[in-house]
Enzyme design. Structure first.
Site, PDB file in Angstrom:
ATOM      1  N   ALA B  10      59.588  26.439  73.669  1.00  0.00           N
ATOM      2  CA  ALA B  10      58.786  25.448  73.249  1.00  0.00           C
ATOM      3  C   ALA B  10      59.126  24.512  71.733  1.00  0.00           C
ATOM      4  O   ALA B  10      59.432  23.513  71.834  1.00  0.00           O
ATOM      5  CB  ALA B  10      57.218  25.732  72.934  1.00  0.00           C
ATOM      6  N   THR B  77      65.174  31.403  68.630  1.00  0.00           N
ATOM      7  CA  THR B  77      64.799  32.344  69.802  1.00  0.00           C
ATOM      8  C   THR B  77      63.668  33.281  69.222  1.00  0.00           C
ATOM      9  O   THR B  77      63.137  32.906  68.136  1.00  0.00           O
ATOM     10  CB  THR B  77      66.132  33.126  69.715  1.00  0.00           C
ATOM     11  N   LYS B 106      60.650  34.246  62.918  1.00  0.00           N
ATOM     12  CA  LYS B 106      60.408  34.811  61.780  1.00  0.00           C
ATOM     13  C   LYS B 106      61.085  36.219  61.276  1.00  0.00           C
ATOM     14  O   LYS B 106      61.153  36.697  60.172  1.00  0.00           O
ATOM     15  CB  LYS B 106      58.802  35.384  62.122  1.00  0.00           C
ATOM     16  N   GLU B 130      60.529  26.837  56.770  1.00  0.00           N
ATOM     17  CA  GLU B 130      59.307  26.266  56.668  1.00  0.00           C
ATOM     18  C   GLU B 130      58.449  26.623  58.145  1.00  0.00           C
ATOM     19  O   GLU B 130      57.183  27.025  57.866  1.00  0.00           O
ATOM     20  CB  GLU B 130      59.419  25.097  56.593  1.00  0.00           C
ATOM     21  N   GLY B 187      45.759  28.869  77.861  1.00  0.00           N
ATOM     22  CA  GLY B 187      47.254  28.971  77.062  1.00  0.00           C
ATOM     23  C   GLY B 187      47.164  28.998  75.772  1.00  0.00           C
ATOM     24  O   GLY B 187      48.222  28.957  75.182  1.00  0.00           O
ATOM     25  N   GLU B 190      48.534  34.475  74.739  1.00  0.00           N
ATOM     26  CA  GLU B 190      49.550  34.835  75.864  1.00  0.00           C
ATOM     27  C   GLU B 190      49.048  35.887  76.708  1.00  0.00           C
ATOM     28  O   GLU B 190      47.976  36.585  76.494  1.00  0.00           O
ATOM     29  CB  GLU B 190      50.840  35.349  75.303  1.00  0.00           C
ATOM     30  N   ASP B 201      51.510  39.106  63.980  1.00  0.00           N
ATOM     31  CA  ASP B 201      51.915  37.703  63.773  1.00  0.00           C
ATOM     32  C   ASP B 201      51.518  37.415  62.292  1.00  0.00           C
ATOM     33  O   ASP B 201      52.475  36.792  61.530  1.00  0.00           O
ATOM     34  CB  ASP B 201      51.641  36.763  64.785  1.00  0.00           C
ATOM     35  N   LYS B 205      54.019  36.690  58.703  1.00  0.00           N
ATOM     36  CA  LYS B 205      53.959  35.522  58.113  1.00  0.00           C
ATOM     37  C   LYS B 205      53.756  35.796  56.695  1.00  0.00           C
ATOM     38  O   LYS B 205      54.112  35.173  55.387  1.00  0.00           O
ATOM     39  CB  LYS B 205      52.880  34.402  58.536  1.00  0.00           C
ATOM     40  N   GLY B 298      52.585  25.672  68.196  1.00  0.00           N
ATOM     41  CA  GLY B 298      52.845  24.494  69.044  1.00  0.00           C
ATOM     42  C   GLY B 298      54.224  23.951  68.958  1.00  0.00           C
ATOM     43  O   GLY B 298      54.818  23.983  67.903  1.00  0.00           O
TER      44      GLY B 298
END
Lengths: 318, 318
Positions: B10, B77, B106, B130, B187, B190, B201, B205, B298
């Site tokens: 995406a 990736t 990340k 960023e 959606g 996942e 996740d 961050k 997104g």
């Protein structure tokens, strides 16, 4: 970087005080009647003490501050309308000497944007002005990084004094005159509050945003449709509240139009910050809406934006 | 700039599609099994159509994408833990060739930050990332402009999937499993949601934020204390609600500690965005708190952050 600071009010003094922490040296500070100058770096505390005790930062002529050694002129004299003097003249002189200019003064970029950009074009110096819109909030740097052409609209609460007054009126059911007096006691409103409550300050910030977002057309305060908050009765806020809403002074830039005025917004919405907080919403072409909020005024807060601009200059292509 | 894009999911696809609008040229796109390469600039639409119809962007070897002509490698990736491969290897190769690297992945900056910085130090190329924190929200650029040493803490809602689930559970009184299934249908989550709902996740961050804010110490996921949202019963949200509060998955970086877990926050607070929105709060030394919010995930949103980084590179000292 070596900084010359024009203007020794809240913002100029804060820039001087914080400069050392950011690795900079202050070579000149000028107020309206005098200047302190030392190409090797001033003792900032001594200069500001002198300002407090004697009412003048130094003994030199203020104009000499612009002729000494510096890399960046920090222009923090009061915002003026029309010819935007003396700020515009200071900026012009610095750019003619191929120095960078960082503005806290809104006048030059609100009233004479085209001339400022033309001067910058002919100079090895660059002009930055993050501090002129939204105080500590990184609005202009975000627009620059995103690319102005990808931002479709900007709106927000851009005047902390007006927002404080409306927040208090709504929360306490008090009338405008009463809350204004309170704000003046607290130092949130000035003795002459017209610049803030009539919407002029918010409008200047919107004009600057419009200039930055424009693809060529130049805007000045005359292009803005502006309404202030003085005529809002407590009953209007009460009525709004019954509907889960409140009133805020909202500035908006979209489709080449600049409008500032009281607007109904949902009570819990992003556009209804409380107290003196500011918020800017940017509508982006590819990433929806960004909300950026923080302190929109204050010496150290605005100085932080000036110092961020100077940080960006150190990374800029010379 | 000429872009080579590693990863055609995406984010990679969106970067490829938007690159032209930002004045860039895409010279290579690689997925896991193939690459499309053209030093004169690819026909991006054709490449992405081929990916859709044939499952591969091109006929070249994916490794060749790293050896062609480009100014910036966009590493998009999938994020992997531990050795952060293949992303780390791609970054290494690009920096060895003195090219810039912009990460959406990340892994390298969360798991091997010190090595990444050392490679950048030895390269004429720069590394920016960023897109790895908060999607479209300008978090790292704001920290950079302010100066990392002036930011005393960072916290926020950094995972849209977990926030969507908690928002829905609170609003509808539904249980975790039910809302998760709904999120998967939409959606928003996942098929294997563990990365999001277990807090990994958000933690990655926060680790990246900790590395950026650190004055030397390097952090990895192992340094984070992480708790997910799977065990939160609807009754806990109901109880919170009775008290005017709700529960959000909050990540926090302060005083060298990294913590991610469900926290009670006031229902209308900045830290309780609804749906998939993210927010980051930065506590600053001289300007109070900044709130930055927007879309945290997104394709086009994250691509926007990548393109902002590339914009900043064009202004960077070479």
């Amino acid at each position: 970087m070596r900084l010359a600071i024009a203007g020794a009010g809240a913002v100029g003094s804060s820039v001087a005080q914080l400069a050392g922490d950011y690795g900079h040296r202050v070579t000149a500070v000028a107020d309206s009647s005098s200047a302190a100058i030392d190409p090797d770096g001033l003792d900032v505390d001594a200069v500001l003490e002198r300002k407090d005790s004697e009412g003048a930062v130094g003994t030199a002529d203020p104009g000499d501050a612009l002729e000494t050694d510096y890399d960046v002129l920090v222009e923090a004299t009061p915002t003026t309308l029309g010819d935007a003097q003396p700020g515009f003249g200071h900026l012009q002189r610095a750019l003619q000497r191929d120095r960078h200019v960082v503005l806290a003064n809104k006048g030059p970029v609100a009233e004479r944007y085209g001339e400022v950009m033309a001067l910058a074009e002919d100079s090895a110096g660059e002009v930055r002005f993050e501090a002129t819109v939204g105080g500590a909030i990184p609005v202009l740097s975000t627009i620059e990084d995103y690319g102005p052409e990808t931002i479709t609209a900007a709106r927000g609460v851009l005047n902390g004094t007006a927002n404080f007054i409306l927040s208090r009126m709504a929360a306490e059911g008090l009338d405008y005159e009463h809350v204004l007096a309170e704000a003046q006691d607290l130092g949130v409103a000035e003795a002459d509050p017209s610049f803030d409550v009539e919407g002029t300050d918010a409008a200047l910030k919107c004009v600057i945003l419009a200039n930055v977002l424009s693809d060529g057309r130049e805007y000045t305060l005359e292009d803005a449709t502006v309404e202030g908050i003085e005529a809002i009765p407590p009953s209007a806020l009460e009525l709004a509240r019954g509907d889960g809403r409140t009133i805020r002074l909202i500035g908006e830039v979209a489709g080449g139009e600049i409008r500032v005025g009281p607007r109904l917004v949902p009570e819990q919405a992003d556009l209804a910050p409380s107290g003196t907080r500011n918020i800017v919403q940017l509508e982006t072409e590819n990433a929806g809406r960004l909300n950026l909020s923080g302190r929109g005024a204050g010496g150290p807060e605005t100085a932080t934006a000036v110092l961020s601009d100077i940080n960006r200059l150190t990374r800029a292509v010379p």
